[in-house]
Design a protein around this motif. Structure first.
Motif, short mmCIF file in Angstrom:
data_model
loop_
_atom_site.label_atom_id
_atom_site.label_comp_id
_atom_site.label_asym_id
_atom_site.label_seq_id
_atom_site.Cartn_x
_atom_site.Cartn_y
_atom_site.Cartn_z
N ALA A 45 23.51 -10.87 31.67
CA ALA A 45 24.43 -11.45 30.69
C ALA A 45 25.33 -12.49 31.34
CB ALA A 45 25.27 -10.35 30.04
N ALA A 46 25.54 -12.37 32.65
CA ALA A 46 26.41 -13.29 33.39
C ALA A 46 25.62 -14.33 34.16
CB ALA A 46 27.31 -12.50 34.34
N HIS A 47 24.40 -14.01 34.57
CA HIS A 47 23.60 -14.94 35.37
C HIS A 47 22.14 -14.50 35.36
CE1 HIS A 47 23.87 -11.63 38.25
NE2 HIS A 47 25.19 -11.73 38.19
N ILE A 48 21.25 -15.47 35.25
CA ILE A 48 19.82 -15.18 35.38
C ILE A 48 19.23 -16.19 36.35
CG2 ILE A 48 19.42 -13.99 33.20
CD1 ILE A 48 18.63 -16.60 31.95
N MET A 49 18.20 -15.75 37.07
CA MET A 49 17.64 -16.60 38.12
C MET A 49 16.15 -16.34 38.26
SD MET A 49 19.48 -14.57 41.28
CE MET A 49 21.05 -14.57 40.37
N PRO A 50 15.41 -17.32 38.79
CA PRO A 50 13.98 -17.11 39.03
C PRO A 50 13.75 -15.93 39.98
CG PRO A 50 14.52 -19.44 39.22
CD PRO A 50 15.82 -18.70 39.12
N VAL A 51 12.55 -15.40 39.96
CA VAL A 51 12.26 -14.13 40.64
C VAL A 51 11.94 -14.29 42.11
CG1 VAL A 51 11.36 -13.18 38.50
CG2 VAL A 51 9.77 -14.23 40.12
N TRP A 52 11.84 -15.52 42.63
CA TRP A 52 11.17 -15.73 43.91
C TRP A 52 11.87 -15.13 45.11
CZ3 TRP A 52 6.92 -16.25 41.97
CH2 TRP A 52 6.68 -17.10 40.89
N GLN A 53 13.13 -14.82 45.02
CA GLN A 53 13.79 -14.11 46.11
C GLN A 53 14.15 -12.67 45.71
OE1 GLN A 53 14.53 -14.85 49.41
NE2 GLN A 53 13.06 -16.49 49.04
N GLY A 54 13.71 -12.25 44.54
CA GLY A 54 13.97 -10.88 44.10
C GLY A 54 15.44 -10.57 43.96
N GLN A 55 16.25 -11.58 43.56
CA GLN A 55 17.69 -11.39 43.58
C GLN A 55 18.32 -11.19 42.21
OE1 GLN A 55 19.77 -10.89 46.26
NE2 GLN A 55 17.76 -10.63 47.21
N GLY A 56 17.55 -11.29 41.14
CA GLY A 56 18.13 -11.05 39.82
C GLY A 56 18.65 -9.62 39.69
N TYR A 57 17.79 -8.68 40.01
CA TYR A 57 18.16 -7.26 39.95
C TYR A 57 19.28 -6.97 40.95
CZ TYR A 57 17.49 -2.16 40.01
OH TYR A 57 17.68 -0.80 39.93
N ASN A 58 19.13 -7.47 42.17
CA ASN A 58 20.08 -7.15 43.23
C ASN A 58 21.45 -7.78 42.98
OD1 ASN A 58 18.29 -5.57 45.08
ND2 ASN A 58 17.14 -7.47 45.03
N SER A 59 21.47 -8.97 42.39
CA SER A 59 22.75 -9.58 42.03
C SER A 59 23.44 -8.74 40.96
CB SER A 59 22.53 -11.01 41.54
OG SER A 59 22.11 -11.85 42.60
N GLY A 60 22.67 -8.19 40.06
CA GLY A 60 23.25 -7.31 39.04
C GLY A 60 23.86 -6.05 39.65
#
Length: 552
Positions: free
Chosen positions: A294-309
């Motif tokens: 809801a605050a940020h979305i990003m491409p999957v290539w560093q696997g950081q979407g989940y981890n940033s959440g």
């Protein structure tokens, strides 16, 4: 025959309402639950999402699972030390990223199955009578005042419910209704191409790690996942659709690129998705906060979407717990956006860059990439920079809920290390097991309470603080001469001594999210604690400058 009157709207109350039972919402609910905060988690679906999504879990996220007592539950669904290898079209590996560092107590890169990890988080909520989960609840609208947020909900039968909460956290994904209702911008770009994800059971390749093949004709990803699952991801070419690609004959053509026998597979599912790189204009508006997608979305290539959440979840949750309990002012929550937004932006940029490495916008850029990568093999320091993922921007907060460092290169604002330590009871554990979900004042060799007044000690204990004295483990064999509130641990690996030896301070002030909030020596720890209390917007101690000295 008279009709019965319509049932009145059901009234519900909570300290914190969370919209969205994804991983971020579930993690926040777990942390607040163990801190005794009353939480109601609202989810529009009738159950958790069961299809695979994220596949990369980093050491910071595992430390967050550890903070809520669920690391041991999620580990069986992970593959530690998961390497990421970039391949040229001819199969040459030009970047082998497999960091072996474990300064935070866990493997730096881990493959995992997200639905199983989400289930661990959901099952973890059953520990708390103060946490409620409402499935099949649609959020119609909400209003906020200076003292509360009121959510208007509808259940699966269309009946109305009103949920009155002190705070609302929107964890409802990239299309967040909470964010849109507040008219908060979501600026960024949507990638021009899509990708199709194919998950297969009983892995037909069974080779470990994840491979990103930079094929200019059709780039693809091949990833080994726990429990014998293999994920393939293929770029969707112009004119192709999900419906067409999902047809057996077309799916077979895609898989023939990576499998000798594309007919002999056990397909779990295939999905087409689009890469977005977007950041909310702000993470807080009044009593409403945004976290995760809801605050940020990003491409999957560093696997950081989940981890940033996950970083959002812990950063916000410990602060919210203090505010709810009246131990800190509401303004502490402003530091959530101050600390998290810039780093989320940095991770978005890194993810976009990694995508360009995998699939360069222009053919000549791919040729240049391959040539440069070949030369890097002859420059060990540069190669190590990539292999150990030193390019990954680690969070370092320079403002917010910490004592702003004045010295260049200060570790304040970075995550504190987590080595194994020896307890007085003779057991070897990771450091966070001693800290719990609390603040920690960690001193090398000395009594961390020596420079604190009785009032200051009481104040920090009320905030939830562990006073920890670190010693060479052989010194645990003699009785303690520290204060009664001090926990002793042995530095069995020598890593804590090494960490303190890098600077000139012997006492570390560590926040519940394991970030270093300040440094001191015994003679300055009282002032440092007062400075940190002000940064936390905490209730000030009544006798801030009183100092207790010990006489040998």
């Amino acid at each position: 025959m008279s009709l019965a009157p319509a049932p009145s709207t059901l009234e519900l109350t909570a300290d914190v309402a969370i919209v969205g039972a994804g991983p971020v919402g579930l993690m926040i609910a777990n942390y607040l639950g163990q801190r005794g905060v009353n939480v109601t988690l609202v989810e529009k679906l009738d159950t958790l999402i069961d299809y695979p999504r994220a596949i990369g879990l980093d050491d910071e996220s595992l430390r967050t699972f550890q903070a809520v007592g669920l690391a041991d539950k999620v580990l069986p669904h992970t593959t530690p030390w998961h390497a990421m290898r970039f391949l040229t079209p001819k199969g040459r590996c030009f970047a082998d990223i497999q960091p072996k560092t474990d300064e935070f107590g866990w493997s730096r890169r881990n493959a995992f199955i997200q639905p199983l990890a989400d289930r661990v988080l959901f099952d973890g909520l059953q520990r708390f009578s103060n946490v409620k989960v409402l499935f099949s609840r649609e959020l119609d609208s909400f209003e906020q005042s200076d003292s509360a947020v009121v959510l208007n909900l509808k259940d699966q039968h269309g009946r109305s419910e009103r949920l009155n909460a002190r705070y609302l956290i929107g964890c409802d994904g990239g299309n967040s209704l909470v964010r849109r209702s507040l008219d908060i911008s979501f600026e960024g770009k949507t990638a021009p191409n899509q990708w199709i994800v194919v998950d297969i059971a009983n892995d037909p390749l069974a080779t470990p790690h994840v491979y990103l093949c930079c094929d200019p004709v059709r780039p693809y990803v091949s990833a080994a996942l726990p429990h014998g699952v293999r994920r393939f991801e293929f770029m969707v070419m112009p004119g192709e659709t999900e419906t067409e690609l999902s047809k057996p004959e077309n799916l077979r053509k895609l898989l023939s690129k990576v499998l000798p026998n594309p007919d002999r597979i056990e397909l779990i599912r295939s999905r087409v998705y689009t890469h977005n790189a977007r950041l909310a204009g702000r993470f807080r508006q009044g009593r409403v906060l945004l976290a995760g997608d809801a605050a940020h979305i990003m491409p999957v290539w560093q696997g950081q979407g989940y981890n940033s959440g996950m970083r959002d979840a812990l950063n916000l949750a410990w602060k919210l717990a203090l505010v709810i309990k009246g131990l800190a002012a509401d303004s502490l929550l402003d530091s959530y956006e101050q600390e998290r937004r810039d780093h989320a932006k940095a991770m978005i940029n890194l993810s976009v860059l990694a995508g360009h490495v995998l699939a360069p916008p222009k053919r000549w850029q791919g040729t240049l990439r391959d040539g440069v990568s070949w030369l890097l093999n002859y420059l060990p320091p540069v190669k190590r920079y990539f292999v150990e993922m030193r390019f990954k921007p680690m969070p370092q907060y320079t403002r917010g809920a910490l004592i702003v460092p004045t010295a260049t290169g200060s570790p304040v604002g970075k995550m504190f290390i987590q080595p194994k330590v020896l307890t007085d009871a003779g057991t070897t554990v990771l450091l966070d097991e001693v800290i719990g979900d609390n603040f920690a004042i960690i001193a090398w060799g000395c009594d961390p309470t020596w420079g604190l007044s009785a009032t200051q000690i009481a104040h920090w204990k009320a905030l939830g603080t562990r006073f920890i004295q670190v010693l060479p483990d052989v010194q645990l064999r003699v009785p303690s001469d520290a204060g009664q509130d001090v926990i002793r641990v042995g530095d069995s690996s020598g890593r804590l001594k090494e960490w303190f030896a890098l600077g000139t301070s012997s006492i570390a002030l560590v926040r519940p999210d394991r970030f270093l909030a300040g440094l001191a020596i015994p003679q300055t720890v009282g002032q440092a604690c007062d400075d940190l209390a002000r940064a936390l917007k905490a209730v000030p101690p009544t006798s801030a400058n009183a100092v207790v000295s010990k006489v040998a």
